[in-house]
Design a protein around this motif. Structure first.
Motif, PDB file in Angstrom:
ATOM      1  N   SER A   1       0.838  -1.274  -0.206  1.00  0.00           N
ATOM      2  CA  SER A   1       0.002  -0.033  -0.189  1.00  0.00           C
ATOM      3  C   SER A   1       0.805   1.230  -0.151  1.00  0.00           C
ATOM      4  CB  SER A   1      -0.770   0.141   1.302  1.00  0.00           C
ATOM      5  OG  SER A   1      -0.280   0.208   2.374  1.00  0.00           O
ATOM      6  N   GLY A   2       0.394   2.491  -0.089  1.00  0.00           N
ATOM      7  CA  GLY A   2       1.046   3.656  -0.186  1.00  0.00           C
ATOM      8  C   GLY A   2       1.728   3.990   1.195  1.00  0.00           C
ATOM      9  N   GLY A   3       1.165   3.609   2.240  1.00  0.00           N
ATOM     10  CA  GLY A   3       1.721   3.753   3.512  1.00  0.00           C
ATOM     11  C   GLY A   3       2.909   2.861   3.833  1.00  0.00           C
ATOM     12  N   GLN A   4       2.841   1.568   3.233  1.00  0.00           N
ATOM     13  CA  GLN A   4       3.786   0.660   3.365  1.00  0.00           C
ATOM     14  C   GLN A   4       4.856   1.079   2.579  1.00  0.00           C
ATOM     15  OE1 GLN A   4       1.520  -2.809   2.343  1.00  0.00           O
ATOM     16  NE2 GLN A   4       1.051  -3.516   4.339  1.00  0.00           N
ATOM     17  N   LYS A   5       4.830   1.444   1.344  1.00  0.00           N
ATOM     18  CA  LYS A   5       5.774   2.077   0.362  1.00  0.00           C
ATOM     19  C   LYS A   5       6.563   3.010   1.334  1.00  0.00           C
ATOM     20  CE  LYS A   5       3.538   0.991  -3.899  1.00  0.00           C
ATOM     21  NZ  LYS A   5       3.078   1.412  -5.357  1.00  0.00           N
TER      22      LYS A   5
ATOM     23  N   ASP B   1      -3.704   9.048   2.605  1.00  0.00           N
ATOM     24  CA  ASP B   1      -5.282   9.487   3.052  1.00  0.00           C
ATOM     25  C   ASP B   1      -4.918   9.721   4.318  1.00  0.00           C
ATOM     26  OD1 ASP B   1      -5.667   6.915   4.961  1.00  0.00           O
ATOM     27  OD2 ASP B   1      -4.927   5.746   3.107  1.00  0.00           O
ATOM     28  N   PRO B   2      -5.730  10.348   4.925  1.00  0.00           N
ATOM     29  CA  PRO B   2      -5.638  11.030   6.464  1.00  0.00           C
ATOM     30  C   PRO B   2      -5.031   9.854   7.400  1.00  0.00           C
ATOM     31  CG  PRO B   2      -7.496  11.895   5.488  1.00  0.00           C
ATOM     32  CD  PRO B   2      -7.122  10.730   4.508  1.00  0.00           C
ATOM     33  N   THR B   3      -5.783   8.840   7.377  1.00  0.00           N
ATOM     34  CA  THR B   3      -5.100   7.898   8.472  1.00  0.00           C
ATOM     35  C   THR B   3      -3.832   7.363   8.281  1.00  0.00           C
ATOM     36  OG1 THR B   3      -7.712   7.149   8.639  1.00  0.00           O
ATOM     37  CG2 THR B   3      -6.015   5.551   9.404  1.00  0.00           C
ATOM     38  N   THR B   4      -3.666   6.953   7.008  1.00  0.00           N
ATOM     39  CA  THR B   4      -2.226   6.627   6.788  1.00  0.00           C
ATOM     40  C   THR B   4      -1.341   7.828   7.074  1.00  0.00           C
ATOM     41  OG1 THR B   4      -3.058   5.107   5.080  1.00  0.00           O
ATOM     42  CG2 THR B   4      -0.569   5.490   4.820  1.00  0.00           C
TER      43      THR B   4
ATOM     44  N   GLU C   1       6.973  16.617   1.010  1.00  0.00           N
ATOM     45  CA  GLU C   1       5.911  16.268   0.822  1.00  0.00           C
ATOM     46  C   GLU C   1       5.596  14.885   0.966  1.00  0.00           C
ATOM     47  OE1 GLU C   1       3.389  18.382   0.702  1.00  0.00           O
ATOM     48  OE2 GLU C   1       4.086  20.258  -0.386  1.00  0.00           O
ATOM     49  N   ALA C   2       6.277  14.274   2.037  1.00  0.00           N
ATOM     50  CA  ALA C   2       6.227  12.663   2.203  1.00  0.00           C
ATOM     51  C   ALA C   2       4.863  12.067   2.442  1.00  0.00           C
ATOM     52  CB  ALA C   2       7.073  12.246   3.278  1.00  0.00           C
TER      53      ALA C   2
END
Length: 350
Positions: free
Chosen positions: A158-162, A188-191, A182-183
């Motif tokens: 996922s984006g957060g994992q990346k 999304d807000p939760t991530t 801009e990391a």
């Protein structure tokens, strides 16, 4: 307080020349202290990404000085009236960049490599033995909470994992500074919240200095202790986050802190009001109710833009004053007597 880990002195950056020249940075002066989380915020085109790229010389400034951990990256030497820009050698810069690493909005992972090998990559370049690099990479995977993803490829994340893998890779050379351009903008807000929690945790555990580049005021609120506001390539304001939130001095700061604005412009000419600023009290005072109970005076809320940072109240509220001059004066005096509150009378003239 010791010597800043990053010193930016009279930094200028111009793209192009002549009439088509774009002055991206104009006389930037910043000190970033060892171990802090420092925010740089501005609207699109403010120059914030150019500034952070000048910190590690991904972008070479036109003039000025950049010092990282006591080492000059670029500096001015006397040469006629204006001086001449000098830079460290390419070899010195490659070594220096190990202590000032960067993570990006787009993650920049190598898609053909597993997560483990992505983290090993900067250590391979630095000549770290393979076994030692693998051991360190596994430690970093555990640190960012993705030990089970060691053999996964970026396309499977996922984006957060990346972004967590990108952070682990950036930490592989044991840097003193982590630049975050801009990391969280693509998340999304939760991530975003989970990545910010991770950065705070790494800051506390490792002592790494974190520089956050963002256009999101919510990110600054959540993670930063100090902030610089960029506007048109100029530092409009800088200081403690709570100080700037409680009393922004410039239009650029007010636009970012209170994007909705608190204005009298939609009310009739001659409308009198008091602009109340909440300056970091432990909780929002029941100001309107207490004014009515203690003074017998009722006021209207004409506008408000308030928020809470670390349990403290910041923001502004616009209250319509009574028509009676005595009641208006009494209300203003009462509001000004409250703790952690300041107030000024305003009137709309059209």
């Amino acid at each position: 307080m010791g010597e800043p880990i990053i010193q930016i002195q009279h930094l200028f950056k111009t793209f192009g020349s002549g009439d088509s020249a774009v002055h991206a940075l104009d006389d930037i002066n910043l000190d970033i202290q060892q171990g802090e989380i420092f925010g740089i915020i501005g609207l699109s085109g403010a120059g914030k990404s150019t500034l952070v790229r000048c910190m590690n010389l991904l972008e070479c400034p036109t003039s000025g000085t950049v010092i990282v951990d006591g080492q000059k990256f670029v500096w001015m030497e006397p040469d006629g009236a204006e001086g001449k820009l000098r830079c460290i050698s390419e070899r010195e810069l490659r070594l220096a960049r190990r202590k000032i690493t960067m993570i990006f909005q787009s993650f920049n992972l190598l898609m053909q490599r597993t997560c483990l090998k992505n983290i090993c990559f900067p250590m391979e370049i630095s000549g770290v033995p393979a076994a030692k690099a693998r051991q360190r990479a596994m430690e970093l995977l555990e640190l960012v909470g993705l030990l089970e993803k060691a053999n996964a490829y970026p396309a499977q994340l996922s984006g957060g994992q990346k972004q967590r893998i990108a952070i682990a890779r950036a930490l592989a050379t044991d840097p003193k500074v982590l630049l975050c351009d801009e990391a969280t903008s693509a998340l999304d807000p939760t991530t975003t919240a989970s990545i910010l929690d991770l950065l705070k945790d790494l800051n506390q555990k490792l002592g790494v200095t974190v520089v956050v580049i963002t256009h999101q005021m919510s990110v600054i609120e959540e993670i930063c202790s100090r902030v610089a506001i960029l506007d048109g390539g100029v530092v409009a304001e800088q200081g403690k986050v709570e100080d700037i939130f409680s009393n922004p001095h410039t239009d650029a700061a007010r636009r970012l802190v209170y994007p909705g604005g608190v204005s009298l412009e939609q009310y009739p000419t001659g409308t009198r009001a008091v602009r109340v600023a909440f300056n970091g009290g432990t909780a929002y005072q029941p100001l309107i109710a207490s004014l009515a109970i203690d003074c017998g005076i009722k006021v209207n809320i004409l506008g408000a833009d308030t928020r809470e940072i670390d349990g403290k109240a910041f923001g502004t509220m616009l209250l319509g004053l009574p028509d009676d001059p005595n009641d208006a004066a009494k209300a203003l005096s009462y509001i000004r007597s409250q703790p952690n509150v300041s107030a000024e009378e305003v009137e709309y003239h059209g």
